[in-house]
Design an enzyme around this catalytic site. Structure first.
Site, PDB file in Angstrom:
ATOM      1  N   TYR A   9      -4.028  35.032  -6.063  1.00 53.92           N
ATOM      2  CA  TYR A   9      -5.358  35.482  -6.287  1.00 53.92           C
ATOM      3  C   TYR A   9      -6.470  34.401  -6.004  1.00 53.92           C
ATOM      4  O   TYR A   9      -7.433  34.515  -5.701  1.00 53.92           O
ATOM      5  CB  TYR A   9      -5.128  35.255  -7.873  1.00 53.92           C
ATOM      6  CG  TYR A   9      -6.672  35.486  -8.677  1.00 53.92           C
ATOM      7  CD1 TYR A   9      -7.018  36.940  -9.021  1.00 53.92           C
ATOM      8  CD2 TYR A   9      -7.220  34.431  -9.260  1.00 53.92           C
ATOM      9  CE1 TYR A   9      -8.211  37.264  -9.600  1.00 53.92           C
ATOM     10  CE2 TYR A   9      -8.306  34.992  -9.910  1.00 53.92           C
ATOM     11  CZ  TYR A   9      -8.904  36.258 -10.281  1.00 53.92           C
ATOM     12  OH  TYR A   9      -9.818  36.516 -10.964  1.00 53.92           O
TER      13      TYR A   9
ATOM     14  N   SER B 168     -14.128  33.861  -7.760  1.00 55.46           N
ATOM     15  CA  SER B 168     -13.694  33.228  -9.067  1.00 55.46           C
ATOM     16  C   SER B 168     -13.582  31.605  -8.840  1.00 55.46           C
ATOM     17  O   SER B 168     -13.489  31.255  -7.525  1.00 55.46           O
ATOM     18  CB  SER B 168     -12.412  33.646  -9.562  1.00 55.46           C
ATOM     19  OG  SER B 168     -11.664  32.900 -10.336  1.00 55.46           O
TER      20      SER B 168
ATOM     21  N   ASP C 113      -9.556  54.204  -4.722  1.00 56.27           N
ATOM     22  CA  ASP C 113      -8.837  52.760  -4.407  1.00 56.27           C
ATOM     23  C   ASP C 113      -9.582  52.173  -3.239  1.00 56.27           C
ATOM     24  O   ASP C 113      -9.694  52.646  -2.406  1.00 56.27           O
ATOM     25  CB  ASP C 113      -7.355  53.299  -3.747  1.00 56.27           C
ATOM     26  CG  ASP C 113      -6.459  52.186  -3.590  1.00 56.27           C
ATOM     27  OD1 ASP C 113      -6.937  51.169  -3.407  1.00 56.27           O
ATOM     28  OD2 ASP C 113      -5.278  52.598  -3.177  1.00 56.27           O
ATOM     29  N   VAL C 114      -9.986  51.029  -3.692  1.00 55.34           N
ATOM     30  CA  VAL C 114     -10.946  50.150  -2.894  1.00 55.34           C
ATOM     31  C   VAL C 114     -10.018  49.701  -1.609  1.00 55.34           C
ATOM     32  O   VAL C 114     -10.749  48.958  -0.714  1.00 55.34           O
ATOM     33  CB  VAL C 114     -11.363  48.974  -3.709  1.00 55.34           C
ATOM     34  CG1 VAL C 114     -12.289  49.336  -4.798  1.00 55.34           C
ATOM     35  CG2 VAL C 114     -10.516  47.884  -4.212  1.00 55.34           C
TER      36      VAL C 114
ATOM     37  N   LYS D 268      -9.724  34.819  -3.610  1.00 55.57           N
ATOM     38  CA  LYS D 268     -10.923  34.562  -4.205  1.00 55.57           C
ATOM     39  C   LYS D 268     -11.492  33.878  -3.234  1.00 55.57           C
ATOM     40  O   LYS D 268     -12.897  33.729  -2.904  1.00 55.57           O
ATOM     41  CB  LYS D 268     -10.721  34.098  -5.545  1.00 55.57           C
ATOM     42  CG  LYS D 268     -10.349  35.264  -6.796  1.00 55.57           C
ATOM     43  CD  LYS D 268     -11.583  36.573  -6.562  1.00 55.57           C
ATOM     44  CE  LYS D 268     -11.281  37.370  -7.724  1.00 55.57           C
ATOM     45  NZ  LYS D 268     -12.277  38.476  -7.694  1.00 55.57           N
TER      46      LYS D 268
ATOM     47  N   ASP E  97     -13.918  53.166 -10.189  1.00 58.79           N
ATOM     48  CA  ASP E  97     -12.525  52.614 -10.710  1.00 58.79           C
ATOM     49  C   ASP E  97     -11.291  53.339 -10.157  1.00 58.79           C
ATOM     50  O   ASP E  97     -11.462  54.500  -9.646  1.00 58.79           O
ATOM     51  CB  ASP E  97     -12.601  52.453 -12.191  1.00 58.79           C
ATOM     52  CG  ASP E  97     -11.638  51.576 -12.564  1.00 58.79           C
ATOM     53  OD1 ASP E  97     -11.994  50.226 -13.053  1.00 58.79           O
ATOM     54  OD2 ASP E  97     -10.529  51.961 -12.736  1.00 58.79           O
TER      55      ASP E  97
END
Length: 242
Positions: A150, A137, A58-59, A154, A34
C-alpha cells in the site's frame, strides 16, 4: 461546480462517496464508479436528484476505464473533473505478504490511477481544460509497517501525479493529489482499537479526520480557486507527519 461534470472511482462508500456528495452538493453532475455496481447504484440514490450516474467498473481494466470515461462524457456532455480514489488493502508483514497480495494492491492503486489519468486526460486535452485529482495517502510519505504494498503504491501515485501534471499543463489540464491521514472509514474501523488510539494520539490535532474533510480538499482542487495549482500534494492529516 455548477454546470461541470465529474467521475469519482471507489465512490460506493467512505472517502469516495463523501467526495461524490460534496461535488454534487456544489452543483456538479457526478458519475459514481465502483467495482460493485449495486452498491454504486445505492450510493447514487443517497445523492438524490438529477445529475447522477452509477457505473460498475474494475479500475484495473483498460477497456472498462475507457468505457466509463466515454459514458460519463456522453451522458454529461463533457468531463471536467476526474477523481481516482478506488483502492484496496491486503495488509501483512513483509515476511508474510504474498506476491499475489503485493501485486493486487499495487495494480488497483497505481495501474488503476494511471488508467484513469490517461483516459480522462484524453477527453480533457481536447476540451483544453480539466482537473484530475489522485487520492494518495500519508502512508506513501512515511510508510506504514505491514503495508509495504500500500505504501509503495501510494508513493507511486505522487510520482505519477507530478509527471502527468508536467505533461498536461500546456493543454489546460491540471493534475493534483491529496494525501489523507487517519480518516474514519470502514477500513480504519476494522483496526484494533488500541492501534487506532495510538495513531490518533500521535496526531497534533488529537483526532482522526472525517471523509468530508478529505472531500473538501478535493472540491478545492477541482474548482477554479485552484486554477494555478498543478502537480501539488495536499495533506489532510491533522498535522501528522508534517
Amino acid at each position: 461546480m455548477s454546470g461541470r461534470s465529474a467521475i469519482v472511482t471507489g465512490a460506493a462508500q467512505g472517502i469516495g462517496l463523501a467526495i461524490a456528495k460534496k461535488l454534487h452538493e456544489h452543483g456538479a453532475s457526478v458519475a459514481l464508479v465502483d467495482l460493485d455496481g449495486d452498491r454504486a447504484e445505492q450510493a447514487a440514490k443517497e445523492l438524490g436528484g438529477e445529475r447522477v450516474l452509477a457505473l460498475a467498473c474494475d479500475v484495473t481494466d483498460e477497456a472498462g476505464v475507457e468505457r466509463v470515461v466515454r459514458t460519463a462524457a456522453e451522458e454529461f456532455g463533457g468531463l471536467d473533473i476526474h477523481v481516482n480514489n478506488a483502492g484496496i488493502t491486503r495488509d501483512a508483514s513483509l515476511r508474510r505478504m504474498s506476491v499475489e497480495d503485493f501485486d493486487a494492491v499495487v495494480t488497483v492503486h497505481l495501474r488503476g490511477t494511471w488508467l484513469g489519468v490517461r483516459a480522462a486526460s484524453a477527453v480533457m486535452r481536447e476540451a483544453g481544460r480539466g482537473s484530475i485529482i489522485n487520492i494518495s495517502s500519508l502512508s506513501g510519505k512515511a510508510g506504514n509497517p505491514g503495508q509495504t504494498n500500500y505504501s509503495a503504491a501510494k508513493a507511486g501515485i505522487i510520482g505519477l501525479t507530478k509527471a502527468a501534471a508536467k505533461e498536461l499543463a500546456h493543454r489546460g489540464v491540471r493534475v493534483n493529489a491529496v494525501q489523507p491521514g487517519l480518516i474514519r472509514t470502514a477500513m480504519t474501523a476494522a483496526m484494533p482499537p488500541e492501534a487506532f488510539a495510538e495513531r490518533e494520539a500521535a496526531i497534533p490535532m488529537k483526532r482522526a479526520g472525517e471523509p468530508e474533510e478529505v472531500a473538501g480538499a478535493v472540491l478545492f482542487l477541482a474548482s477554479d480557486l485552484a486554477a494555478y495549482m498543478t502537480g501539488s500534494v495536499l495533506e489532510v492529516g491533522g498535522g501528522r507527519l508534517m
